[in-house]
Design a protein around this motif. Structure first.
Motif, PDB file in Angstrom:
ATOM      1  N   PHE A 319       0.822  -1.209   0.000  1.00 25.72           N
ATOM      2  CA  PHE A 319       0.000   0.000   0.000  1.00 25.72           C
ATOM      3  C   PHE A 319       0.855   1.257   0.000  1.00 25.72           C
ATOM      4  CE2 PHE A 319      -1.778   3.516   2.445  1.00 25.72           C
ATOM      5  CZ  PHE A 319      -2.773   3.907   1.559  1.00 25.72           C
ATOM      6  N   VAL A 320       1.921   1.276   0.797  1.00 25.87           N
ATOM      7  CA  VAL A 320       2.790   2.453   0.844  1.00 25.87           C
ATOM      8  C   VAL A 320       3.357   2.738  -0.541  1.00 25.87           C
ATOM      9  CG1 VAL A 320       4.952   3.382   1.764  1.00 25.87           C
ATOM     10  CG2 VAL A 320       3.327   2.243   3.287  1.00 25.87           C
ATOM     11  N   ALA A 321       3.872   1.699  -1.194  1.00 23.70           N
ATOM     12  CA  ALA A 321       4.404   1.877  -2.545  1.00 23.70           C
ATOM     13  C   ALA A 321       3.316   2.316  -3.512  1.00 23.70           C
ATOM     14  CB  ALA A 321       5.042   0.572  -3.027  1.00 23.70           C
ATOM     15  N   CYS A 322       2.149   1.701  -3.396  1.00 16.57           N
ATOM     16  CA  CYS A 322       1.019   2.024  -4.276  1.00 16.57           C
ATOM     17  C   CYS A 322       0.574   3.471  -4.102  1.00 16.57           C
ATOM     18  CB  CYS A 322      -0.139   1.073  -3.989  1.00 16.57           C
ATOM     19  SG  CYS A 322      -1.699   1.536  -4.762  1.00 16.57           S
ATOM     20  N   SER A 323       0.310   3.872  -2.880  1.00 16.61           N
ATOM     21  CA  SER A 323      -0.230   5.212  -2.641  1.00 16.61           C
ATOM     22  C   SER A 323       0.735   6.297  -3.099  1.00 16.61           C
ATOM     23  CB  SER A 323      -0.564   5.391  -1.161  1.00 16.61           C
ATOM     24  OG  SER A 323       0.589   5.237  -0.357  1.00 16.61           O
ATOM     25  N   LEU A 324       2.011   6.091  -2.867  1.00 15.31           N
ATOM     26  CA  LEU A 324       3.001   7.102  -3.239  1.00 15.31           C
ATOM     27  C   LEU A 324       3.196   7.159  -4.752  1.00 15.31           C
ATOM     28  CD1 LEU A 324       5.508   6.404  -0.347  1.00 15.31           C
ATOM     29  CD2 LEU A 324       4.258   8.554  -0.692  1.00 15.31           C
ATOM     30  N   GLU A 325       3.300   6.010  -5.392  1.00 20.91           N
ATOM     31  CA  GLU A 325       3.470   6.015  -6.849  1.00 20.91           C
ATOM     32  C   GLU A 325       2.226   6.530  -7.556  1.00 20.91           C
ATOM     33  OE1 GLU A 325       6.951   3.089  -8.348  1.00 20.91           O
ATOM     34  OE2 GLU A 325       4.893   2.342  -8.547  1.00 20.91           O
ATOM     35  N   GLU A 326       1.053   6.142  -7.090  1.00 16.10           N
ATOM     36  CA  GLU A 326      -0.172   6.615  -7.724  1.00 16.10           C
ATOM     37  C   GLU A 326      -0.343   8.121  -7.564  1.00 16.10           C
ATOM     38  OE1 GLU A 326      -2.742   3.962  -9.334  1.00 16.10           O
ATOM     39  OE2 GLU A 326      -0.573   3.800  -9.546  1.00 16.10           O
ATOM     40  N   ALA A 327       0.258   8.677  -6.518  1.00 11.16           N
ATOM     41  CA  ALA A 327       0.216  10.127  -6.312  1.00 11.16           C
ATOM     42  C   ALA A 327       1.323  10.848  -7.067  1.00 11.16           C
ATOM     43  CB  ALA A 327       0.321  10.446  -4.822  1.00 11.16           C
ATOM     44  N   GLY A 328       2.129  10.089  -7.817  1.00 16.11           N
ATOM     45  CA  GLY A 328       3.156  10.703  -8.636  1.00 16.11           C
ATOM     46  C   GLY A 328       4.521  10.833  -7.993  1.00 16.11           C
ATOM     47  N   ARG A 329       4.728  10.178  -6.846  1.00 17.02           N
ATOM     48  CA  ARG A 329       6.027  10.248  -6.169  1.00 17.02           C
ATOM     49  C   ARG A 329       6.982   9.195  -6.742  1.00 17.02           C
ATOM     50  NH1 ARG A 329       5.995  13.623  -1.232  1.00 17.02           N
ATOM     51  NH2 ARG A 329       3.860  14.427  -1.123  1.00 17.02           N
ATOM     52  N   SER A 330       8.280   9.449  -6.622  1.00 16.58           N
ATOM     53  CA  SER A 330       9.303   8.499  -7.035  1.00 16.58           C
ATOM     54  C   SER A 330       9.664   7.616  -5.846  1.00 16.58           C
ATOM     55  CB  SER A 330      10.549   9.233  -7.542  1.00 16.58           C
ATOM     56  OG  SER A 330      10.247  10.002  -8.695  1.00 16.58           O
ATOM     57  N   VAL A 331       9.458   6.307  -5.971  1.00 18.66           N
ATOM     58  CA  VAL A 331       9.651   5.376  -4.869  1.00 18.66           C
ATOM     59  C   VAL A 331      10.716   4.354  -5.249  1.00 18.66           C
ATOM     60  CG1 VAL A 331       8.529   3.739  -3.307  1.00 18.66           C
ATOM     61  CG2 VAL A 331       7.217   5.638  -4.273  1.00 18.66           C
ATOM     62  N   PHE A 332      11.669   4.136  -4.342  1.00 17.25           N
ATOM     63  CA  PHE A 332      12.732   3.167  -4.565  1.00 17.25           C
ATOM     64  C   PHE A 332      12.858   2.249  -3.355  1.00 17.25           C
ATOM     65  CE2 PHE A 332      13.886   6.907  -7.061  1.00 17.25           C
ATOM     66  CZ  PHE A 332      14.114   6.344  -8.307  1.00 17.25           C
ATOM     67  N   ALA A 333      13.292   1.012  -3.611  1.00 22.91           N
ATOM     68  CA  ALA A 333      13.614   0.100  -2.517  1.00 22.91           C
ATOM     69  C   ALA A 333      14.930   0.541  -1.889  1.00 22.91           C
ATOM     70  CB  ALA A 333      13.731  -1.331  -3.040  1.00 22.91           C
ATOM     71  N   ALA A 334      15.030   0.359  -0.582  1.00 23.56           N
ATOM     72  CA  ALA A 334      16.243   0.769   0.129  1.00 23.56           C
ATOM     73  C   ALA A 334      17.420  -0.114  -0.257  1.00 23.56           C
ATOM     74  CB  ALA A 334      16.013   0.706   1.631  1.00 23.56           C
ATOM     75  N   ASP A 335      18.595   0.483  -0.343  1.00 27.41           N
ATOM     76  CA  ASP A 335      19.813  -0.293  -0.572  1.00 27.41           C
ATOM     77  C   ASP A 335      20.160  -1.151   0.644  1.00 27.41           C
ATOM     78  OD1 ASP A 335      20.260   0.717  -3.137  1.00 27.41           O
ATOM     79  OD2 ASP A 335      21.331   2.457  -2.376  1.00 27.41           O
ATOM     80  N   ASP A 336      19.834  -0.644   1.824  1.00 30.93           N
ATOM     81  CA  ASP A 336      20.138  -1.335   3.076  1.00 30.93           C
ATOM     82  C   ASP A 336      18.891  -1.331   3.947  1.00 30.93           C
ATOM     83  OD1 ASP A 336      21.067  -2.347   5.453  1.00 30.93           O
ATOM     84  OD2 ASP A 336      22.819  -1.030   5.583  1.00 30.93           O
ATOM     85  N   GLU A 337      18.233  -2.493   4.087  1.00 29.34           N
ATOM     86  CA  GLU A 337      16.980  -2.559   4.844  1.00 29.34           C
ATOM     87  C   GLU A 337      17.202  -2.430   6.343  1.00 29.34           C
ATOM     88  OE1 GLU A 337      14.072  -5.403   3.986  1.00 29.34           O
ATOM     89  OE2 GLU A 337      13.761  -4.656   1.950  1.00 29.34           O
TER      90      GLU A 337
END
Length: 386
Positions: A319-337
């Motif tokens: 949901f976090v990835a969905c809501s941010l991308e659908e709102a036009g934000r650039s979302v990336f997975a962290a290099d170090d979790e």
């Protein structure tokens, strides 16, 4: 059937559909600029593109390109006949079903300068197959999945202002909390509310039908040399994403198990992305081509986890990835979790439950929390961005 017979049938179809439009439309529609003469409306299946077009169809003829009555005719001939009959414009729904649609749209736009020409499509793959020739003529509009803010408006008839979750207006947040129970409404939204057809009931069955159409209709349409084995492989990927507690896949094991090469596997995954079946969140700085090492894979629509009775462990991050991308934000997975889960426009985010700690992230996004705290964002607030 003659062209005149077809126009009469299309008029009947359009009249029935207009009479059955929902009483409340998505608030997102009001924010769209539909003034361009040439429009290409894109978005996932079931988000309301047809409803948008029909609600603005006065003086225009609605042409469902996927209707078998339309298939025998050239798009040019249908539209020319519509203009000759006095229509101010045409709306071609699911345009990729029409033969040589990009060529015809370009020709119609140039030959009839006083007419409006709109088209809708449920696959971003159309952008690569035909839109390059139309880019100077047609304005592209994308309709996202339903936001939590819109779900509240359609479900409870309460339209709240847009809220920036990273810098929330506290009176606006308080207004939502005072009017509804945001946590209860958000739970319902995640389970069965990311597409406006929730208003019609039977959400799970409707979404399953959408998913089936993606795999068995959209994927073969966009992927050359598709085989039954490839379709089963994609179903296996869907099953893996539904049940796995970790949102990753092993390219090596899939290629071995299904007897496909890496190039074909990546091609299938990329098509699944373009038709909005899955969402791939790559690490920042990944190669221009799809790169799965270190990437996170989710269902494009988080409610899919519930509809498929899958493991809901990944719903929060999905949901976090969905809501941010659908709102036009650039979302990336962290290099170090060990630091965070996501990087959003340079801001680091950690995602979890009500007691989740932020590690070294700038913000922690917590599910089950109703009010914002310093450095803490209630998850439901991410659904108020549009």
């Amino acid at each position: 059937m003659t062209l005149q017979d077809l126009l009469s049938k299309l008029q009947e179809i359009q009249a029935r559909l207009v009479l059955n439009l929902p009483k409340r439309l998505r608030p997102y529609f009001d924010a769209l600029d539909l003034s361009a003469r040439g429009l290409l409306v894109l978005g996932p299946r079931g988000v309301g593109k047809t409803t948008l077009a029909l609600s603005r169809s006065k003086g225009m003829l609605y042409i469902p390109a996927d209707n078998p009555l339309v298939a025998p005719f050239k798009l040019w001939d249908i539209c020319e006949a519509a203009f000759g009959a006095g229509y101010d414009g045409v709306i071609v729904d699911e345009v990729h079903y029409a033969r040589e649609w990009a060529v015809h749209l370009k020709a119609l736009y140039d030959a009839f300068p006083g007419k409006r020409i709109w088209a809708t499509d449920s696959s971003s793959a159309s952008l690569e197959s035909g839109v390059s020739d139309l880019s100077r003529r047609f304005v592209q509009i994308r309709v996202p999945l339903l936001s939590f803010r819109e779900f509240i408006a359609l479900k409870h008839d309460r339209l709240f202002p847009v809220i920036d979750p990273f810098n929330p207006d506290i009176p606006s947040v308080q207004g939502v909390i005072n009017a509804i129970n945001p946590l209860a409404a958000f739970g319902e939204y995640l389970r069965q509310g990311l597409r406006p057809f929730f208003l019609e009931g039977h959400y799970a069955e409707r979404l399953k039908n959408v998913l089936d159409k993606m795999v068995f209709s959209d994927v073969p349409f966009w992927t050359p040399q598709i085989s039954e084995n490839h379709l089963r492989l994609m179903q296996a990927i869907v099953g893996h994403l539904a049940m796995s507690p970790i949102p990753v896949i092993s390219v090596e094991s899939l290629t071995r198990e299904w007897g496909v090469g890496k190039v074909k596997l990546y091609d299938l995954i990329e098509v699944m992305m373009r038709i909005c079946l899955i969402r791939v969140i790559e690490r920042k700085g990944a190669a221009s081509k799809l790169h799965l090492r270190g990437a996170k894979l989710f269902f494009y629509d988080p409610s899919t986890y519930y509809v498929l009775n899958g493991n809901t462990a990944n719903v929060r991050e999905a949901f976090v990835a969905c809501s941010l991308e659908e709102a036009g934000r650039s979302v990336f997975a962290a290099d170090d979790e060990r630091i965070c889960d996501f990087v959003v426009d340079g801001v680091t985010l950690e995602v979890g439950g009500k007691s989740k700690l932020g590690k070294a992230a700038d913000f922690v996004v917590r599910d089950g929390l109703d009010v914002p705290l310093p450095g803490v964002i209630p998850m439901w607030l991410l659904g108020m961005m549009y």
